[in-house]
Design a protein around this motif. Structure first.
Motif, PDB file in Angstrom:
ATOM      1  N   ASN A  39     -20.097  11.258  -6.417  1.00 36.92           N
ATOM      2  CA  ASN A  39     -20.360   9.904  -5.959  1.00 36.92           C
ATOM      3  C   ASN A  39     -19.403   8.972  -6.692  1.00 36.92           C
ATOM      4  O   ASN A  39     -19.207   9.127  -7.894  1.00 36.92           O
ATOM      5  CB  ASN A  39     -21.814   9.531  -6.266  1.00 36.92           C
ATOM      6  CG  ASN A  39     -22.245   8.266  -5.564  1.00 36.92           C
ATOM      7  OD1 ASN A  39     -21.676   7.206  -5.772  1.00 36.92           O
ATOM      8  ND2 ASN A  39     -23.272   8.387  -4.739  1.00 36.92           N
ATOM      9  N   ASP A  40     -18.812   8.013  -5.979  1.00 36.62           N
ATOM     10  CA  ASP A  40     -17.819   7.150  -6.618  1.00 36.62           C
ATOM     11  C   ASP A  40     -18.431   5.990  -7.407  1.00 36.62           C
ATOM     12  O   ASP A  40     -17.712   5.184  -7.972  1.00 36.62           O
ATOM     13  CB  ASP A  40     -16.801   6.628  -5.598  1.00 36.62           C
ATOM     14  CG  ASP A  40     -17.432   5.777  -4.505  1.00 36.62           C
ATOM     15  OD1 ASP A  40     -18.669   5.716  -4.423  1.00 36.62           O
ATOM     16  OD2 ASP A  40     -16.663   5.195  -3.718  1.00 36.62           O
ATOM     17  N   ASP A  65     -21.647  12.246  -1.697  1.00 38.52           N
ATOM     18  CA  ASP A  65     -21.624  10.950  -1.030  1.00 38.52           C
ATOM     19  C   ASP A  65     -20.637  11.053   0.117  1.00 38.52           C
ATOM     20  O   ASP A  65     -19.608  11.713   0.012  1.00 38.52           O
ATOM     21  CB  ASP A  65     -21.176   9.870  -2.020  1.00 38.52           C
ATOM     22  CG  ASP A  65     -21.364   8.458  -1.480  1.00 38.52           C
ATOM     23  OD1 ASP A  65     -21.890   8.296  -0.366  1.00 38.52           O
ATOM     24  OD2 ASP A  65     -20.970   7.513  -2.187  1.00 38.52           O
ATOM     25  N   MET A  82     -16.445   7.470   0.007  1.00 36.48           N
ATOM     26  CA  MET A  82     -15.956   7.319  -1.360  1.00 36.48           C
ATOM     27  C   MET A  82     -14.752   6.395  -1.275  1.00 36.48           C
ATOM     28  O   MET A  82     -13.781   6.703  -0.583  1.00 36.48           O
ATOM     29  CB  MET A  82     -15.563   8.675  -1.937  1.00 36.48           C
ATOM     30  CG  MET A  82     -16.624   9.738  -1.767  1.00 36.48           C
ATOM     31  SD  MET A  82     -17.638  10.140  -3.177  1.00 36.48           S
ATOM     32  CE  MET A  82     -16.527  10.417  -4.464  1.00 36.48           C
ATOM     33  N   CYS A 141     -25.734  12.440   0.607  1.00 40.34           N
ATOM     34  CA  CYS A 141     -26.504  11.300   0.124  1.00 40.34           C
ATOM     35  C   CYS A 141     -25.637  10.070   0.374  1.00 40.34           C
ATOM     36  O   CYS A 141     -24.605   9.900  -0.263  1.00 40.34           O
ATOM     37  CB  CYS A 141     -26.806  11.473  -1.359  1.00 40.34           C
ATOM     38  SG  CYS A 141     -27.870  10.185  -1.994  1.00 40.34           S
ATOM     39  N   THR A 142     -26.038   9.242   1.324  1.00 42.72           N
ATOM     40  CA  THR A 142     -25.146   8.194   1.779  1.00 42.72           C
ATOM     41  C   THR A 142     -25.875   6.959   2.274  1.00 42.72           C
ATOM     42  O   THR A 142     -27.035   7.037   2.665  1.00 42.72           O
ATOM     43  CB  THR A 142     -24.246   8.745   2.916  1.00 42.72           C
ATOM     44  OG1 THR A 142     -23.301   7.759   3.291  1.00 42.72           O
ATOM     45  CG2 THR A 142     -25.066   9.166   4.114  1.00 42.72           C
ATOM     46  N   LYS A 186     -29.349   6.281   1.392  1.00 45.12           N
ATOM     47  CA  LYS A 186     -29.542   5.307   0.321  1.00 45.12           C
ATOM     48  C   LYS A 186     -30.037   4.006   0.951  1.00 45.12           C
ATOM     49  O   LYS A 186     -29.599   3.667   2.045  1.00 45.12           O
ATOM     50  CB  LYS A 186     -28.213   5.016  -0.389  1.00 45.12           C
ATOM     51  CG  LYS A 186     -27.608   6.199  -1.111  1.00 45.12           C
ATOM     52  CD  LYS A 186     -26.249   5.774  -1.654  1.00 45.12           C
ATOM     53  CE  LYS A 186     -25.494   6.925  -2.266  1.00 45.12           C
ATOM     54  NZ  LYS A 186     -24.114   6.555  -2.578  1.00 45.12           N
TER      55      LYS A 186
END
Length: 135
Positions: free
Chosen positions: A9-10, A53, A56, A83-84, A107
Motif C-alpha cells: 500500500n502506498d 492496494d 498506487m 484492499c482499495t 476502504k
C-alpha cells in the motif's frame, strides 16, 4: 510458523495500521509502500497471502502486480486480497475477481471485514495465528 502476509500500500499510515492489526492477531507482516517490479522479490519473501492496494500513486499498479503474481508460476497460487477505495474501477471487474477467488475489501473497512477476508482465503490462518498468540 506464523502466517506471513505481504501488505502493499502506498500510504505509510495504512501500512502501520495493517501491521498493528495483523501482528496483534499473531500474523507476521511484511510491508511495502510500492509494488514490486521484480516479482521474484515476492517469491523470496514467501508470503502466505498478499494484501494489495489497487491504486498506487496515480496509476493502477495493483492490477499490474496482481497480473504478474498470477502469471509467474512460483507466485500464482499465493492468495490475494484487494484492499482499495477504487470502488468504480473494481465494480466493473468484481465478477472476474470473484471467479478467480480474489476477495475485495473496500476502504474504509473495519477490522472484522479484513479478518473475514483473510480467513476466507486462508482457512487455517486463525489457528496458526492464535497458537502463536498463546506461545
Amino acid at each position: 510458523m506464523p502466517v506471513r502476509i505481504l501488505v502493499i500500500n502506498d500510504d505509510e499510515s495504512i501500512l502501520d495500521l495493517f501491521r498493528m492489526l495483523l501482528e496483534g492477531e499473531g500474523y507476521e507482516v511484511v510491508a511495502s509502500v510500492e509494488t514490486m517490479e521484480n516479482i521474484g522479490d515476492v517469491e523470496r519473501i514467501k508470503p502466505d497471502l498478499v494484501i494489495l492496494d489497487l491504486k498506487m500513486g496515480v496509476q493502477q499498479e495493483g492490477w499490474t502486480m496482481m497480473q504478474k503474481l498470477r502469471m509467474y508460476p512460483p507466485t500464482k497460487a499465493i492468495p490475494i486480497i484487494l484492499c482499495t477505495a477504487a470502488l468504480n474501477e473494481v465494480r466493473e471487474q468484481e465478477s472476474v475477481l470473484e471467479d478467480k477467488g480474489i476477495p475485495v475489501v473496500y476502504k474504509p473497512f473495519d477490522v472484522d471485514e479484513i479478518l473475514h477476508a483473510i480467513h476466507s482465503v486462508l482457512p487455517d490462518s486463525d489457528k496458526k495465528a492464535s497458537s502463536k498468540k498463546k506461545a
